[in-house]
Write an enzyme that holds these catalytic residues in place. Sequence first.
Site, mmCIF file in Angstrom:
data_model
loop_
_atom_site.group_PDB
_atom_site.id
_atom_site.type_symbol
_atom_site.label_atom_id
_atom_site.label_comp_id
_atom_site.label_asym_id
_atom_site.label_seq_id
_atom_site.Cartn_x
_atom_site.Cartn_y
_atom_site.Cartn_z
ATOM 1 N N ASP A 118 2.183 5.030 0.011
ATOM 2 C CA ASP A 118 1.817 6.231 0.768
ATOM 3 C C ASP A 118 2.006 7.448 -0.130
ATOM 4 O O ASP A 118 3.042 8.109 -0.106
ATOM 5 C CB ASP A 118 2.697 6.329 2.020
ATOM 6 C CG ASP A 118 2.136 7.305 3.042
ATOM 7 O OD1 ASP A 118 1.050 7.854 2.781
ATOM 8 O OD2 ASP A 118 2.773 7.503 4.085
ATOM 9 N N GLY A 162 3.652 -41.399 -21.493
ATOM 10 C CA GLY A 162 2.640 -41.498 -20.453
ATOM 11 C C GLY A 162 1.921 -42.834 -20.500
ATOM 12 O O GLY A 162 1.122 -43.151 -19.616
ATOM 13 N N LYS A 210 0.863 -1.179 0.000
ATOM 14 C CA LYS A 210 0.000 0.000 0.000
ATOM 15 C C LYS A 210 0.901 1.230 0.000
ATOM 16 O O LYS A 210 1.604 1.506 0.965
ATOM 17 C CB LYS A 210 -0.923 0.017 1.220
ATOM 18 C CG LYS A 210 -1.983 1.104 1.140
ATOM 19 C CD LYS A 210 -2.944 1.036 2.311
ATOM 20 C CE LYS A 210 -4.071 2.035 2.108
ATOM 21 N NZ LYS A 210 -3.628 3.414 1.902
ATOM 22 N N ARG A 248 -5.574 -43.526 -18.755
ATOM 23 C CA ARG A 248 -5.297 -44.939 -18.544
ATOM 24 C C ARG A 248 -5.117 -45.172 -17.050
ATOM 25 O O ARG A 248 -4.817 -44.231 -16.307
ATOM 26 C CB ARG A 248 -4.013 -45.345 -19.287
ATOM 27 C CG ARG A 248 -4.050 -45.062 -20.776
ATOM 28 C CD ARG A 248 -2.776 -45.457 -21.443
ATOM 29 N NE ARG A 248 -2.810 -45.145 -22.877
ATOM 30 C CZ ARG A 248 -1.863 -45.506 -23.734
ATOM 31 N NH1 ARG A 248 -0.810 -46.194 -23.318
ATOM 32 N NH2 ARG A 248 -1.963 -45.192 -25.015
#
Length: 852
Positions: free
Chosen positions: A247, A714, A245, A787
Amino acid sequence: MSRPVHTPTADSSSASAPLAQYRSKRDFAVTTEPQGDLAAASDTLSFVVQKHAASRLHYDFRLEFGGVLLSWALPKGPSLDPTEKRLAVRTEDHPLDYAAFEGVIPPKQYGAGTVIVWDQGTWAPVGDATQGLASGKLLFRLHGQKLMGLWELVDISKAGDQQALWILFKKRGDGYARPKADYDVVSALPDSVLQKPLRLPDIGLPALSTLAGARPAPLPAELQPQLATLASSVPTTGLWTCEIKLDGYRLMARVERGQVALFTRGGHDWSARLPGLVAEIKKLGLKSAWLDGEIVVLGKDGLPSFSRLQKSFDGQVAAGIDYFLFDMPYCNDYDLRQVRLVERRRWLKALIDGKALEHIRYSADFPGDAAAVVQSACKMKLEGVMAKRADAAYASGRTTTWLKLKCKLRQEFVVCGYTDRSDGTAQVGSLLLGVYDQNGALISVGRVGTGWDAAQAAALKTELATLEIAAATAPLAAGAAKPGRRSKRAAGTPRWVEPRLVAEVEYSEITADHQIRHGVFIALRSDKAPQSIGLESAVDPPSSRRVRSSKGAAVSAVKVSHGDRIIDTSTGLTKLDLVRYYESVAPFMLPHLKGRPCALVRGPSGVGGELFFQKHAERMVIPGVREMDSELWPGHAAMLEVFSAEGLAGAAQMNVIEFHTWNSTIRRIDCPNRMIFDLDPGEGTAWEQVQEAALLVRGFLTQLGLVSYLKTSGGKGLHVVVPLAAKREYTVVKDFSKAVVTHLAAVIPSRFVAKSGPAHRIGKLFVDYLRNGHGATTVAAFSARARPGLGVSMPVRWDDLDKLKGGAQWTIENAREHLSFQSLDPWADFWKSRQTLAGAMRLLGFDARQQA
């Protein structure tokens, strides 16, 4: 019943040798682990969590105490969910030097495997730690990068146990606890806190026109800024980013035909006051835009200083004013207010990073738990933190998608009057403050009588005297300025003024009757209209379910329905596991998807049910998945592109398990930029033969002058991928790949066959070249497979081929963990390759003209 004291070590041979067991288990001539010595006691206690890929992946939780690291092995890692009691096996004490250890413990050594520092920080016991360890109940607070708040270790060992068994769990009520169904810190933040993240290819910015929510629109003449709501606590659910924040003064920049105007929150044009910033914004090269940010002046400590900012405007110091930009609601003929914040900020950052500007800066966000960011900000004596929903639109006015998390209470008030000093000095004694209620009436909130020096007090007196009005027209109700008993002597008679000035004040609390306590004056503010000032009251932060991504990459806010539904009965993995996996690998996977037509394999009933191969939208809408131009493939419905993490997670929510892509991209859709050889083993083919076949394919391609890359499928096999310059059409590339396969089958018939079909592949491999045809697809890198086991297609180094145990070595359960231990991208050079087929064709005797 008290237990034996476990400090400084639970199992050392003597008090004089607390690290004896640690040393006895290790050969320091072989391992690079530190030998270490007993350290002196420290006022600040450290902790570390090391992620250890040994024979089984586990997490080592270590607390500094008694000059050593007390250590527990967590098979499943820590959880922020208080209902998750995690087993913690007490192990030997480690030296403090071990807290920084990352590396590979060699084979045949104790704990052989790879170690990374998953989290680190400090810890503080609640109560007496020695007594807690002796009784088997240790309560403590963690201040780490990933783990925060109150935790407890409890000894659950039974008489006769060979190992000291404990449980570790998160305590409730401190703002850091989170249900596992909403957030799993282990899967969301899997990487080392010491190493730089694995460098991945830059997939570039999507065009503004492709951003979800962007729409062509004329530049708005006016645009009110989005405002934040003061929050009572940090948000514990939802997808949030955190910024400091600042200033300073809120400022909106409007760019039209390259000309820049700067407006305050109150609508005042400050362009003439800030010519330097106007000149730098022009260097951004924008045709039209609205930019949102804050102007600040940084002090010598590098932190924003509001007093220096005011003096800079007053010409008292030659301090430079910096403009920190944090949002971009409009850019180059596109209204971006409905685009997610994370995408708007990604564009804004790229815009600023590409220019060498001195005073235009990007307001960075900080990944991690909002509470941890707030704590760090407060330690640095900053005003607080802005928490913003990463998936929210830009909305003018006050919203709850932007939250103010303040270290101290602080807001603006309308100056309604003042009192003189009791000693007669020409200075203000106090300011009488008010705010507007919902009916537009000014109500009193008390007074402030400190925070200024003599010069400021005199300047305030001079300015307020010019606004003084009669008591009969006082802006506050009679009696509103009546002083309390303690301040009556110094208060003096109230002097009322026109409510034109706004003062920023810091205070400790607001009473039930809306009076501020312990107020301290900060400054007058000229950027806010008095009529806009109301009393800020903290609200509870909004909450919503979400899926969270890791590494701070593109985030998603997908709501997961039926997340506990098991989609693979062989492993018990759920739909939520799959969604989380795809979000966690999004930064790795998206470079393989961007710009390519993608086909989806959907499994509504999981891997054991019916599967659907989907190439087109078919009335299914998934944010982050878009239709391509139908002219790319005339005569067919528009193809799909998955271009964001939200698209990956959203597709998984819609029961997509696999992602398959074309070999070409939208830039040259008819010319593939890669060629794939799918090594598909037949029945009875040993895995060692698959590995050998991959080496043979690579060797032959190398002889043809082609560099190739390796990934697991895979499933059962491997993929050899050859990157290409997109110059040859599909027909030529497919026919050339067939010629390669035919040559291999002719030269090594004992290993390869050139025909597909199970009957031809018994004990042999068919190297599938059909993946290289127009419209054909191959499972994408990092995609799961539909799978049993949910294996993953994983890019690997050629040097690691002999270590592979199968084509489905990695699954959605362990693939992301594997990546967290990698420091180099095995395909790093893949993205730079522009090799052509001309030389290889000549060497193979392949005539492309005969294939036309």
